[in-house]
Write a protein that holds these residues in place. Structure first.
Motif: not given
Length: 148
Positions: A103-107, A111-115
């Motif tokens: 679940a944390v990985r998905g969220r 966030s990483v993709a946006e960065a």
């Protein structure tokens, strides 16, 4: 000051680009309690199906095994991964993502993709794909086994 010699230096450019991307990614991961290295270990653990040995994690991440032990300890304490005994080698523990870890990985992935989008916005989609491919060749070499 003439910086031509620096801007022609591939090592310098890779270092600066990497530093900038890592800082942006770490900032995006903070809300998830992760940093680039722990996020990378979590991705591999979650993607590995039946689990991945710490030695294999170290090799995939390009880290010393002692560093991976600490990363896995932190992720285990956070409830994001667990160590399970290997069915084929009882001396080996496999690192597996937990439900909470997935679940944390998905969220965190969002966030990483946006960065990354923010850091790479000067490049077209085609240029980003080319950059990813070239860097992949440099990092992984010609070994298809390392490409997963």
């Amino acid at each position: 000051m003439d910086s031509t010699s620096l801007t022609d230096d591939v090592g310098y450019l890779l270092s600066r680009a990497s530093g900038s991307l890592v800082r942006a990614t770490n900032a995006a991961l903070t809300v998830h309690g992760l940093r680039v290295r722990s996020y990378s270990a979590l991705l591999l653990a979650c993607d590995s199906g039946d689990g991945m040995s710490q030695r294999d994690l170290a090799e995939a991440l390009g880290l010393d095994p002692s560093q991976v032990v600490l990363l896995v300890d932190e992720l285990t304490e956070a409830g994001l991964v667990e160590r399970r005994p290997s069915e084929s080698d009882r001396r080996t523990k496999l690192v597996c993502g937990t439900a909470a870890g997935r679940a944390v990985r998905g969220r965190a992935e969002r966030s990483v993709a946006e960065a990354h989008r923010g850091q790479l916005e000067q490049l077209s989609a085609e240029e980003q794909d080319l950059l990813r491919g070239l860097l992949g060749r440099l990092v992984l070499g010609g070994d298809p086994a390392l490409r997963g």
